[in-house]
Design a protein around this motif. Structure first.
Motif, short mmCIF file in Angstrom:
data_model
loop_
_atom_site.label_atom_id
_atom_site.label_comp_id
_atom_site.label_asym_id
_atom_site.label_seq_id
_atom_site.Cartn_x
_atom_site.Cartn_y
_atom_site.Cartn_z
N UNK A 198 0.88 -1.15 0.00
CA UNK A 198 0.00 0.00 0.00
C UNK A 198 0.93 1.22 0.00
N UNK A 199 0.63 2.31 -0.72
CA UNK A 199 1.50 3.49 -0.64
C UNK A 199 1.65 3.95 0.80
N UNK A 200 2.81 4.53 1.09
CA UNK A 200 3.07 4.93 2.48
C UNK A 200 3.71 6.31 2.53
N UNK A 201 3.12 7.20 3.31
CA UNK A 201 3.70 8.51 3.55
C UNK A 201 4.63 8.42 4.75
N UNK A 202 5.86 8.84 4.56
CA UNK A 202 6.85 8.76 5.64
C UNK A 202 7.00 10.12 6.31
N UNK A 203 7.35 10.08 7.59
CA UNK A 203 7.50 11.32 8.35
C UNK A 203 8.73 11.29 9.23
#
Length: 342
Positions: free
Chosen positions: A23-28
């Motif tokens: 699944x696409x993942x936004x990293x922080x």
């Protein structure tokens, strides 16, 4: 009709097949903090926004291998959920830094297949690309993995073994846009050794060791969403042991290399790599490096150094015996290009 996914087995792959991974993942910033909690990561470009800005970057990126783990983790349900072992890497390049707020997704192409002589497993080669939210490729690499067959009687596919380069050419290394080491602060970086201080053939013992703990490994595999059964389910191995994720060993070796290579700030290529032996909780990992090559880049203040990074269980020793086989205790043999101030 079953709504669950048992993962792909060897006979489910075909050369040329495209695998679009969920699944696409936004990293922080959380990923960076957790990465530095899991490993003794201290390279300055990845530790300090201000240091990164002094080197021409807009901020401190996510550690190169942390970005690699995110991209890699996306591929596991489609490539290595039913794997026996991840075998090697080639033609890996880091093409864009990954920053907090970026969203990563992964796509792989099957580029090779070979059934093993036991008829129960086979080797699958894939080329994976990680994209950001602007559809820019941030990381690309090839890897090969041994995968179980669902049915040992299933016909073997035609053998296709891809011709992969042994080394990423120095001319194909990508220096991040804006990166400069003109005003590099060696004192804040932790060591005074620069590109010109390293000689081809030099061997560096990184001295420090870390004992692998199962709890940290479990946190890491969950962080990278790596769902391979051998890392989560002890019943999936005949010996009942939980296999430590190979990427965990890679990151541990890379961060241990700070002692002696503190100015090897950025990994820009993975030329090759082999997970030589399994690693389990309780093993103490140490690392050493050999300088294999050096090259200029198109940025005068930035040099490239090719390193063999070796992780060992126990004491640092030789790489191979007189018979050419890996020495006892060798866990990882990784060939990388890094960027270093001149």
């Amino acid at each position: 009709m079953s709504k669950t996914n048992a993962g792909r087995f060897f006979e489910d792959y075909a050369v040329g097949q495209e695998l679009i991974h969920a699944v696409p993942r936004t990293v922080g910033e959380g990923e960076r903090a957790l990465y530095h909690a899991l490993y003794p990561a201290r390279h300055a470009v990845y530790s300090s926004d201000e240091f990164a800005r002094s080197c021409g970057l807009p901020a401190s990126p996510l550690d190169d291998l942390a970005a690699f783990h995110v991209v890699f983790g996306k591929t596991v349900p489609d490539v290595s959920l039913n794997a026996v072992a991840n075998l090697g890497y080639a033609e890996g390049r880091f093409l864009q830094p990954v920053y907090a707020g970026d969203t990563l997704r992964s796509v792989s192409e099957v580029i090779g297949l070979k059934e093993n002589s036991n008829g129960k497993t086979g080797v699958v080669w894939v080329r994976t690309r990680g994209f950001n939210q602007r559809d820019e490729v941030v990381i690309e690499y090839a890897r090969w993995v041994m995968v179980r067959k669902r049915d040992a009687a299933a016909a073997a596919p035609e053998t296709v073994i891809p011709d992969l380069a042994k080394v990423v050419s120095a001319a194909d290394l990508v220096v991040p846009k804006g990166l400069t080491f003109e005003g590099y602060d060696f004192e804040l970086a932790g060591e005074g050794h620069r590109w010109g201080d390293y000689a081809v053939g030099e061997v560096i013992d990184h001295v420090d060791g870390v004992t692998i703990e199962e709890a940290e490994h479990m946190m890491a595999t969950r962080l990278w969403q790596n769902t391979s059964k051998v890392h989560f389910d002890t019943s999936s191995r005949p010996d009942g042991q939980r296999l430590i994720y190979g990427g965990h060993v890679i990151s541990m070796a890379r961060t241990l290399s700070f002692n002696g290579l503190a100015n090897a700030q950025m990994v820009v290529a993975i030329n090759g790599g082999a997970h030589v032996a399994p690693c389990f909780a309780g093993d103490t990992v140490r690392a050493w490096s050999e300088v294999l090559d050096k090259a200029d880049t198109d940025v005068p203040s930035v040099g490239a150094v090719r390193l063999r990074l070796v992780a060992v269980k126990g004491d640092v020793g030789s790489l191979r015996g007189e018979d050419g086989k890996y020495s006892d205790g060798v866990l990882l043999d990784l060939d990388i290009w890094v960027l270093m101030p001149k």
